[in-house]
Design a protein around this motif. Structure first.
Motif, PDB file in Angstrom:
ATOM      1  N   THR A   1      13.599  -4.709   1.837  1.00 36.56           N
ATOM      2  CA  THR A   1      14.065  -6.002   2.088  1.00 36.56           C
ATOM      3  C   THR A   1      13.552  -7.033   3.006  1.00 36.56           C
ATOM      4  O   THR A   1      13.599  -8.166   3.071  1.00 36.56           O
ATOM      5  CB  THR A   1      15.863  -5.979   2.103  1.00 36.56           C
ATOM      6  N   GLU A   2      12.484  -6.267   3.683  1.00 35.32           N
ATOM      7  CA  GLU A   2      11.753  -7.310   4.625  1.00 35.32           C
ATOM      8  C   GLU A   2      10.409  -7.793   4.022  1.00 35.32           C
ATOM      9  O   GLU A   2       9.506  -7.164   3.237  1.00 35.32           O
ATOM     10  CB  GLU A   2      11.465  -6.411   5.986  1.00 35.32           C
ATOM     11  N   GLU A   3      10.278  -9.092   4.564  1.00 36.96           N
ATOM     12  CA  GLU A   3       9.081  -9.651   3.943  1.00 36.96           C
ATOM     13  C   GLU A   3       7.720  -9.298   4.425  1.00 36.96           C
ATOM     14  O   GLU A   3       6.771  -8.664   3.758  1.00 36.96           O
ATOM     15  CB  GLU A   3       9.018 -11.214   4.115  1.00 36.96           C
ATOM     16  N   SER A   4       7.713  -8.727   5.770  1.00 34.69           N
ATOM     17  CA  SER A   4       6.688  -8.113   6.371  1.00 34.69           C
ATOM     18  C   SER A   4       7.083  -7.196   7.177  1.00 34.69           C
ATOM     19  O   SER A   4       7.315  -7.162   8.523  1.00 34.69           O
ATOM     20  CB  SER A   4       6.110  -8.965   7.397  1.00 34.69           C
ATOM     21  N   PRO A   5       7.309  -5.738   6.745  1.00 33.85           N
ATOM     22  CA  PRO A   5       7.918  -4.679   7.490  1.00 33.85           C
ATOM     23  C   PRO A   5       7.114  -4.194   8.720  1.00 33.85           C
ATOM     24  O   PRO A   5       5.959  -3.993   8.532  1.00 33.85           O
ATOM     25  CB  PRO A   5       7.898  -3.688   6.382  1.00 33.85           C
TER      26      PRO A   5
ATOM     27  N   ALA B   1       7.576   0.173  14.283  1.00 33.84           N
ATOM     28  CA  ALA B   1       9.158   0.146  14.668  1.00 33.84           C
ATOM     29  C   ALA B   1      10.056   1.061  13.567  1.00 33.84           C
ATOM     30  O   ALA B   1      10.806   1.718  14.004  1.00 33.84           O
ATOM     31  CB  ALA B   1       9.560  -1.483  14.739  1.00 33.84           C
ATOM     32  N   ALA B   2       9.855   0.824  12.432  1.00 31.35           N
ATOM     33  CA  ALA B   2      10.437   1.429  11.580  1.00 31.35           C
ATOM     34  C   ALA B   2      10.253   2.955  11.789  1.00 31.35           C
ATOM     35  O   ALA B   2      11.478   3.917  11.567  1.00 31.35           O
ATOM     36  CB  ALA B   2      10.398   1.319  10.073  1.00 31.35           C
ATOM     37  N   ALA B   3       9.088   3.393  12.097  1.00 30.61           N
ATOM     38  CA  ALA B   3       8.743   4.956  12.011  1.00 30.61           C
ATOM     39  C   ALA B   3       9.521   5.300  13.326  1.00 30.61           C
ATOM     40  O   ALA B   3      10.192   6.430  13.396  1.00 30.61           O
ATOM     41  CB  ALA B   3       7.460   5.126  12.277  1.00 30.61           C
ATOM     42  N   GLU B   4       9.406   4.636  14.603  1.00 24.15           N
ATOM     43  CA  GLU B   4      10.118   4.917  15.750  1.00 24.15           C
ATOM     44  C   GLU B   4      11.685   5.240  15.513  1.00 24.15           C
ATOM     45  O   GLU B   4      12.341   6.076  15.992  1.00 24.15           O
ATOM     46  CB  GLU B   4       9.735   4.062  16.864  1.00 24.15           C
ATOM     47  N   GLN B   5      12.234   4.059  14.770  1.00 25.15           N
ATOM     48  CA  GLN B   5      13.872   4.190  14.438  1.00 25.15           C
ATOM     49  C   GLN B   5      14.048   5.340  13.624  1.00 25.15           C
ATOM     50  O   GLN B   5      15.187   6.014  13.747  1.00 25.15           O
ATOM     51  CB  GLN B   5      14.165   2.748  13.748  1.00 25.15           C
TER      52      GLN B   5
END
Length: 474
Positions: free
Chosen positions: A450-454, A458-462
């Protein structure tokens, strides 16, 4: 049919006996319906708990139970009864966990999603099967491995499942795509992307699909499966065989990047796919909104009521797909465990597996996919009759299977695609904390969609932090 008639054991039945040694239930005659096991046990019926039989109220699971009862009509202690649990997979899991932990329901056999076996085994809710842990060469190896946890076998495969690539032959033909762009069983993901690009540029005005393909991206298990397909494409492993977390932020970033490529907005039916499950994507495919679709084997039969045979076809997904399916296990609290093991052997035997394949499920045995001329077992006569088109009461658009039987040509191509996909399939992570794992994965990944520019770093760390906690049971 009453009782079991004497007959020479077929090759498939001899192979079946290798697996039945796990149950100490393969009798000298090699029949599919063993004689009662000696010993004291509670009177019947043998209670089988399962999710709703989506082939209908008179569908294949109920028909197999009916066949067992016909063969044991003079043996009241061996009568069986199917209890269907309402709701989706998560609700069924909660019901089974609650019932087995509290002892409030006298279930003897439980039909479990393949991902639940470690959890139920670790909690002591299902029995390890007696006898040596042997291989059955007739059962697809990766499917058989879903029944084990910590080197012990806790279940037998009932029906399996695997992702397939469906395509609209009519839409592809009118687009002018040349022969080398037609889907094949050895396609790569890049082949799919190239075909979608050609489809979009060549389609006549007013007739083109909205997008090239669709898949299940709503925040439920369908999303997890699609992520695991992408991770398998770039060889990203999340856990060891004993459930120990092994991924890193770097490997997760590689997997997430591949997943976002699979579902790129330029080729995927978004935003519709972000709220779609299997049935919604099937509807989009049947309506011509897309030319390609990822779905399970059930969709082949479900589409027969909506499209002409020449309008669609199916091949294995590009790369390796993720296994689905259910395994049958004996409840640890069963007062009829000896009889339950005999029923377990019957329901997972060669002839029953052929019935499941005829009904639209993916069978677990290699012999089910062979030609009858080469000795493949046939479905039980009464069950086959009940499954013929026009006799079953199930909804052909049901999720896991269909009571429709395709033509000989369609069936051959469909069966071949399933078998090839199953022989290359991979499992989802094996862990007693699967529920926590899949929720953590879905939360992070659906947010990315749902993010325009993921931000993949940060997502991998999370995700790494969340999965580490989940696999540790925290």
């Amino acid at each position: 049919m009453s009782g079991t008639r004497a007959r020479r054991p077929s090759r498939a039945l001899v192979q079946g006996c290798l697996l039945l040694t796990l149950l100490a239930a393969c009798t000298e005659g090699g029949t599919d319906s063993p004689s009662p096991t000696a010993g004291t046990q509670a009177p019947g019926p043998i209670i089988v708990a399962s999710g709703l039989d989506v082939t209908g109220s008179g569908g294949v699971r109920q028909q197999l139970i009916a066949e067992w009862n016909r063969q044991h009509e003079d043996e009241p202690a061996l009568r069986a009864q199917l209890v269907e649990l309402p709701g989706g997979a998560d609700q069924q899991r909660s019901q089974l966990l609650g019932a087995l932990q509290s002892g409030s329901a006298a279930y003897d056999l439980v039909n479990l999603d393949v991902t639940w076996i470690p959890e139920f085994a670790e909690a002591g809710l299902i029995q390890a099967l007696p006898g040596p842990d042997v291989e059955d060469p007739d059962v697809i190896p990766e499917v058989l491995s879903t029944t084990r946890w910590k080197s012990r076998t806790y279940a037998l495969p009932f029906n399996t499942d695997v992702g397939l690539l469906y395509y609209r032959e009519d839409l592809i033909e009118q687009s002018g795509i040349n022969e080398n762009r037609q889907p094949t069983g050895d396609w790569s993901w890049q082949n799919l992307y190239d075909s979608i690009a050609t489809l979009g540029s060549a389609q006549p005005d007013g007739d083109e699909p909205e997008k090239g393909w669709t898949t299940q991206l709503a925040p439920y298990e369908g999303l997890t499966v699609n992520v695991m397909d992408a991770f398998a494409a770039v060889d990203v492993q999340l856990a060891s065989a004993d459930g120990r977390y092994t991924a890193t932020p770097d490997t997760l970033k590689r997997g997430l990047k591949e997943f976002l490529t699979h579902v790129d907005d330029n080729r995927t039916l978004r935003p519709r796919a972000l709220t779609s499950d299997e049935d919604a994507t099937l509807d989009d495919f049947a309506q011509g909104r897309v030319a390609y679709m990822r779905n399970w084997p059930y969709a082949f039969g479900a589409l027969q009521s909506r499209l002409a045979p020449e309008q669609y076809a199916v091949v294995p997904l590009p790369g390796r797909s993720v296994l689905g399916g259910q395994n049958l296990a004996v409840s640890a609290a069963s007062p009829r465990s000896a009889a339950a093991r005999e029923l377990l052997a019957f329901l997972t035997g060669p002839r029953s597996e052929r019935c499941l394949l005829d009904a639209g499920f993916a069978a677990t045995r290699l012999s089910s996919y062979s030609s009858e001329k080469t000795g493949s077992p046939t479905c039980w006569e009464a069950v086959a009759e009940a499954l013929r088109p026009g006799t079953a009461t199930g909804d052909p658009a049901a999720r896991e299977g269909s009571a429709r039987i395709p033509s000989a040509r369609e069936r051959s191509e469909y069966i071949g695609s399933i078998r090839r996909a199953l022989e290359e399939a991979v499992q989802r992570p094996r862990t007693p904390y699967y529920g926590a794992f899949t929720r953590a994965l879905q939360s992070t990944v659906h947010g990315l969609l749902t993010e325009e520019s993921p931000d993949l770093d940060a997502a991998a760390e999370q995700l790494d932090e969340a999965l580490g906690e989940a696999f540790a049971g925290r």
